[in-house]
Design an enzyme around this catalytic site. Structure first.
Site, mmCIF file in Angstrom:
data_model
loop_
_atom_site.group_PDB
_atom_site.id
_atom_site.type_symbol
_atom_site.label_atom_id
_atom_site.label_comp_id
_atom_site.label_asym_id
_atom_site.label_seq_id
_atom_site.Cartn_x
_atom_site.Cartn_y
_atom_site.Cartn_z
ATOM 1 N N ASP A 29 34.300 16.654 63.996
ATOM 2 C CA ASP A 29 33.543 17.440 64.974
ATOM 3 C C ASP A 29 33.778 16.881 66.373
ATOM 4 O O ASP A 29 34.099 17.619 67.317
ATOM 5 C CB ASP A 29 32.058 17.386 64.611
ATOM 6 C CG ASP A 29 31.196 18.184 65.560
ATOM 7 O OD1 ASP A 29 31.603 19.304 65.932
ATOM 8 O OD2 ASP A 29 30.112 17.695 65.946
ATOM 9 N N LYS B 3 36.382 4.877 59.773
ATOM 10 C CA LYS B 3 35.900 3.581 60.255
ATOM 11 C C LYS B 3 35.798 2.647 59.050
ATOM 12 O O LYS B 3 34.718 2.197 58.668
ATOM 13 C CB LYS B 3 34.538 3.748 60.953
ATOM 14 C CG LYS B 3 34.619 4.372 62.338
ATOM 15 C CD LYS B 3 35.096 3.391 63.419
ATOM 16 C CE LYS B 3 34.033 2.363 63.743
ATOM 17 N NZ LYS B 3 34.539 1.397 64.778
ATOM 18 N N ASP C 88 37.622 5.358 66.454
ATOM 19 C CA ASP C 88 37.401 5.088 67.884
ATOM 20 C C ASP C 88 38.741 4.956 68.607
ATOM 21 O O ASP C 88 38.943 5.493 69.699
ATOM 22 C CB ASP C 88 36.502 3.864 68.101
ATOM 23 C CG ASP C 88 36.956 2.626 67.328
ATOM 24 O OD1 ASP C 88 37.835 2.746 66.445
ATOM 25 O OD2 ASP C 88 36.423 1.529 67.607
ATOM 26 N N TYR D 291 26.691 15.146 57.185
ATOM 27 C CA TYR D 291 26.056 16.443 57.435
ATOM 28 C C TYR D 291 25.198 16.882 56.250
ATOM 29 O O TYR D 291 24.270 17.674 56.397
ATOM 30 C CB TYR D 291 27.114 17.525 57.688
ATOM 31 C CG TYR D 291 27.613 17.600 59.114
ATOM 32 C CD1 TYR D 291 28.191 16.515 59.736
ATOM 33 C CD2 TYR D 291 27.502 18.788 59.835
ATOM 34 C CE1 TYR D 291 28.656 16.593 61.038
ATOM 35 C CE2 TYR D 291 27.959 18.880 61.139
ATOM 36 C CZ TYR D 291 28.541 17.779 61.736
ATOM 37 O OH TYR D 291 28.996 17.874 63.019
ATOM 38 N N ASP E 42 36.454 18.389 69.578
ATOM 39 C CA ASP E 42 35.940 18.806 70.896
ATOM 40 C C ASP E 42 36.699 18.086 72.008
ATOM 41 O O ASP E 42 37.040 18.681 73.033
ATOM 42 C CB ASP E 42 34.441 18.492 71.026
ATOM 43 C CG ASP E 42 33.555 19.730 70.900
ATOM 44 O OD1 ASP E 42 33.869 20.569 70.038
ATOM 45 O OD2 ASP E 42 32.564 19.845 71.642
#
Ligand code: NAD
Ligand code: IPM
Ligand code: MN
Length: 350
Positions: A244, A187, A220, A136, A248
């Site tokens: 983020d 990851k 993942d 970000y 959600d």
């Protein structure tokens, strides 16, 4: 007297913040509630989504609660002046690096989830999302012209040892007060920053938190496990971007995106930034359809974490639970209450 700065913002932001105002007036009449322009609403008036004055007002408050920012109206504003840039700048200015996003399934809503009730009944996950670093904010970033006429868009994912350690510490500390289990999601199989994340969390755990159960999980797989068997998780610590996305997804386990609050915390004693995790919902804005509970529960977190009014926070949480037990539902939860009627239901239970 403690001060709460309300930043309603755009879209459904002002609608859900109006309900927070009513709840605050009833529950904590001594709390001084200020309000300021923010996001697109600030851009329209001041040509910037976050003025220096509002930033300073936020830093001088005891807590800041925002509604939501952004929307199609500002899609063509320069990136550094878009409503979302105002949000990122405020997070950075407040240095609220640990974003607590609790995905808690109220018993009355177990049937409202898109997952089978037995998978989500009793669910209580705490995401700890790193909030002021990573891709970000990483430099360089941009869109450049290439010699062959193409363009190249690029971002930089970057984390330092201390950035990972400080958010990791928050996760381990929280776990000690819960079921003592932390999953760290990254990851590390493909990203250098992910590899460092895993190493730093491993060392921090061995050095300071050996009593906490730690599991590393690839992000993942974490997404898959969240919809396969979400109750295996207690605390999940992860970076800005994965946090983020995963939060959600987890919101739907609780019934609706309109249910998830958050608390962004920095150094002890500094004001926290409280925000529902949903956005400005342009598709339903102005229609009185928004669920205000994510915002109301963000106020509950502000009472608990920044304003140190635990009794008021407990009362508010109980009132939300009672309203849901009594069948109060906005449209996202399968009901027909308006935003204000859901506010009424919480106030009645209070
Ligand atoms: P969104 O969260 O605004 O909406 C996604 C879907 O969820 C929509 O169908 C919306 O109607 C529904 N929804 C969201 N909140 C709801 C609520 N309280 N009650 C009922 N339904 C609700 O995400 P989006 O559409 O991808 O983004 C819209 C804008 O919001 C974008 O400009 C985005 O950048 C911004 N955004 C802001 C924040 C924030 O301010 N913290 C967070 C996310 C997105
Ligand atoms: C959130 C939002 C923000 C984010 C956007 C609007 C900048 O999606 O708070 O979850 O990506 O952090
Ligand atoms: Mn988001």
């Amino acid at each position: 007297m403690a001060t709460l700065l309300l930043l309603p913002g755009d879209g459904i932001g002002p609608e859900v913040c109006a309900e927070v105002r009513r709840v605050a007036a009833a529950l904590t009449p001594d709390l001084k509630v200020e309000e300021a322009l923010y996001g697109g609403a600030s851009y329209d008036t001041h040509s910037t989504p976050l003025t220096d004055e509002v930033r300073d007002q936020a830093l001088a408050s005891d807590a800041v609660l925002m509604g939501a920012v952004g929307g199609p109206k500002w899609a063509d504003a320069p990136r550094h002046l878009r409503p979302e840039a105002g949000l990122l700048n405020l997070r950075k200015a407040m240095d609220v690096f640990a974003n607590l996003r609790p995905a808690y399934c109220f018993e009355a809503l177990a049937g409202a989830s898109s997952l089978k009730p037995e998978l989500v009944s009793g669910l209580d996950i705490m995401f700890v999302r790193e909030l002021v670093g990573g891709v970000y904010f990483g430099q360089p970033r941009g869109i450049e012209d290439l010699a062959d006429g193409q363009k190249k868009g690029f971002d930089t994912q970057v984390y330092t040892t201390s950035e990972i350690e400080r958010v990791g510490r928050v996760a381990f500390e929280l776990a000690r007060g819960r079921t003592n289990k932390v999953h760290s999601a990254e990851k590390s199989n493909v990203m250098e920053s992910g590899l460092l994340w895993k190493q730093v969390i491993t060392e921090l755990h061995a050095r300071e938190y050996p009593d906490v159960q730690l599991e590393h999980i690839l992000a993942d797989n974490c997404a898959m496990q969240l919809v396969r068997a979400p109750k295996q998780f207690d605390v999940i610590v992860t970076d800005n971007l994965f946090g983020d996305i995963l939060s959600d997804a987890a919101a739907m386990l609780t019934g609706s995106l309109g249910m998830l609050p958050s608390a962004a915390l920095g150094a002890p004693g500094k004001p926290g930034l409280y925000e529902p995790i949903h956005g400005s919902a342009p598709d339903i804005a102005g229609k009185g359809l928004a669920n205000p509970l994510a915002a109301i529960l963000s106020f509950e977190m502000a009472l608990r974490w920044s304003l140190k009014q635990t009794q008021a926070a407990d009362a508010l949480l109980a009132a939300v639970k009672a309203a849901l037990d009594n069948g109060a539902r906005t449209r996202d939860l399968g009901g027909s209450l308006t935003t204000a009627q859901m506010g009424d239901a919480v106030l009645a239970a209070l």
